[in-house]
Motif scaffolding. Structure first.
Motif, PDB file in Angstrom:
ATOM      1  N   PRO A 280      59.269 -34.814   0.103  1.00  0.00           N
ATOM      2  CA  PRO A 280      58.446 -34.578  -1.090  1.00  0.00           C
ATOM      3  C   PRO A 280      58.721 -33.220  -1.731  1.00  0.00           C
ATOM      4  O   PRO A 280      58.440 -33.021  -2.918  1.00  0.00           O
ATOM      5  CB  PRO A 280      57.022 -34.631  -0.553  1.00  0.00           C
ATOM      6  N   PHE A 281      59.232 -32.282  -0.931  1.00  0.00           N
ATOM      7  CA  PHE A 281      59.570 -30.940  -1.397  1.00  0.00           C
ATOM      8  C   PHE A 281      60.444 -30.283  -0.325  1.00  0.00           C
ATOM      9  O   PHE A 281      60.609 -30.830   0.776  1.00  0.00           O
ATOM     10  CB  PHE A 281      58.315 -30.097  -1.661  1.00  0.00           C
ATOM     11  N   ILE A 282      61.019 -29.141  -0.645  1.00  0.00           N
ATOM     12  CA  ILE A 282      61.784 -28.384   0.349  1.00  0.00           C
ATOM     13  C   ILE A 282      60.795 -27.522   1.123  1.00  0.00           C
ATOM     14  O   ILE A 282      60.205 -26.589   0.572  1.00  0.00           O
ATOM     15  CB  ILE A 282      62.863 -27.499  -0.310  1.00  0.00           C
TER      16      ILE A 282
ATOM     17  N   GLU B  57      50.610 -26.087   0.778  1.00  0.00           N
ATOM     18  CA  GLU B  57      50.965 -27.481   0.488  1.00  0.00           C
ATOM     19  C   GLU B  57      51.473 -28.107   1.774  1.00  0.00           C
ATOM     20  O   GLU B  57      52.261 -27.501   2.508  1.00  0.00           O
ATOM     21  CB  GLU B  57      52.025 -27.542  -0.602  1.00  0.00           C
ATOM     22  N   ILE B  58      51.025 -29.313   2.046  1.00  0.00           N
ATOM     23  CA  ILE B  58      51.421 -29.975   3.289  1.00  0.00           C
ATOM     24  C   ILE B  58      51.649 -31.463   3.025  1.00  0.00           C
ATOM     25  O   ILE B  58      50.955 -32.074   2.202  1.00  0.00           O
ATOM     26  CB  ILE B  58      50.364 -29.769   4.401  1.00  0.00           C
TER      27      ILE B  58
ATOM     28  N   ILE C 184      54.543 -26.852   4.168  1.00  0.00           N
ATOM     29  CA  ILE C 184      54.783 -27.355   5.524  1.00  0.00           C
ATOM     30  C   ILE C 184      54.886 -28.868   5.507  1.00  0.00           C
ATOM     31  O   ILE C 184      54.103 -29.549   4.838  1.00  0.00           O
ATOM     32  CB  ILE C 184      53.659 -26.926   6.487  1.00  0.00           C
ATOM     33  N   ILE C 185      55.834 -29.387   6.267  1.00  0.00           N
ATOM     34  CA  ILE C 185      55.889 -30.815   6.571  1.00  0.00           C
ATOM     35  C   ILE C 185      55.514 -30.982   8.033  1.00  0.00           C
ATOM     36  O   ILE C 185      56.083 -30.330   8.911  1.00  0.00           O
ATOM     37  CB  ILE C 185      57.285 -31.406   6.299  1.00  0.00           C
ATOM     38  N   LEU C 186      54.539 -31.835   8.294  1.00  0.00           N
ATOM     39  CA  LEU C 186      54.137 -32.173   9.660  1.00  0.00           C
ATOM     40  C   LEU C 186      54.643 -33.568   9.986  1.00  0.00           C
ATOM     41  O   LEU C 186      54.342 -34.523   9.265  1.00  0.00           O
ATOM     42  CB  LEU C 186      52.618 -32.127   9.815  1.00  0.00           C
ATOM     43  N   CYS C 187      55.400 -33.675  11.051  1.00  0.00           N
ATOM     44  CA  CYS C 187      55.797 -34.963  11.615  1.00  0.00           C
ATOM     45  C   CYS C 187      54.966 -35.134  12.875  1.00  0.00           C
ATOM     46  O   CYS C 187      55.189 -34.425  13.861  1.00  0.00           O
ATOM     47  CB  CYS C 187      57.285 -34.988  11.943  1.00  0.00           C
TER      48      CYS C 187
END
Length: 241
Positions: free
Chosen positions: A62-64, A25-26, A3-6
């Motif tokens: 940083p990752f997909i 992974e975040i 997960i990407i948190l904005c």
């Protein structure tokens, strides 16, 4: 799940705590925060979470990710970033979309004398708050609500549903297309923070409440700060002397 948190502000901090229960992974994109704003950057440091204050871009991912979650993020997420995660990116917006797209939705709702507002979880697309809706809920606006109290009520309630929305995305829910119409407000303080001379007493009182979110600037009238309606009447009275 990656997960990407904005995120930003206390809502972004709370979103991170919830997402940590679901992700393997975040990574966090956030903003520098003044002293009075709960700092997501500092929370990442405390939790050992990788983060950056750079604007999210396809070149610095940083990752997909399996999903991008936007909670009070202040930059537009580009199409290239959305495509990188197969458009599985969601945003929490504090209004009942399609109405009150853009900025200051709760502030404008008080000013416009709405009786209810709410929140919407929606997919992020190439427009501004125009993607398919995954979940919405309405909440009342009380006569005593200030911008501060309304924002906290709406966002606290909204974040309760974040895990449910994540699950919807995971199972491939497409959401529903937003209906046409709705109001849109650009970034910027409504009426530049100034009480207008032709407003009724009711309009003035709503505007004062809509601008109440310490320590941000309160409503102004002819160069004077107006914290209460009594302040406004006092300034008006001095004008007539």
């Amino acid at each position: 799940m990656k997960i990407i948190l904005c995120g930003y502000h206390w809502a972004g901090c709370h979103a991170l705590e919830l997402l940590l229960l679901q992700s393997s992974e975040i990574f966090v994109y956030t903003h520098e925060a003044p002293f009075h704003v709960p700092c997501l950057r500092d929370l990442c440091k405390q939790r050992g979470i990788s983060y950056t204050t750079q604007t999210i871009d396809e070149k610095n991912l940083p990752f997909i990710p399996d999903i991008i979650v936007s909670v009070y993020y202040r930059f537009i997420i580009s199409s290239k970033v959305l495509n990188a995660c197969k458009r599985k990116a969601i945003n929490l917006h504090p209004s009942l979309l399609p109405d009150y797209r853009g900025c200051s939705s709760l502030t404008w709702a008080i000013i416009n004398n709405e009786k209810q507002v709410g929140f919407s979880y929606h997919y992020i697309d190439d427009g501004i708050d125009t993607g398919n809706i995954l979940l919405q809920k309405a909440l009342p606006i009380y006569d005593w609500d200030t911008q501060c109290s309304l924002y906290y009520r709406v966002m606290f309630e909204a974040l309760v549903f974040l895990p449910d929305v994540i699950r919807q995305v995971q199972i491939g829910e497409l959401g529903r297309v937003q209906p046409a119409g709705g109001r849109y407000y650009r970034r910027g303080c409504p009426y530049n923070g100034e009480i207008q001379t032709d407003w009724s007493p009711e309009q003035v009182q709503r505007f004062i409440r809509a601008m109440t979110y310490p320590p941000y600037p309160p409503a102004q009238y002819k160069g004077h700060s107006v914290l209460t309606y009594s302040d406004y009447l006092s300034i008006k009275g001095k004008e007539q002397l």
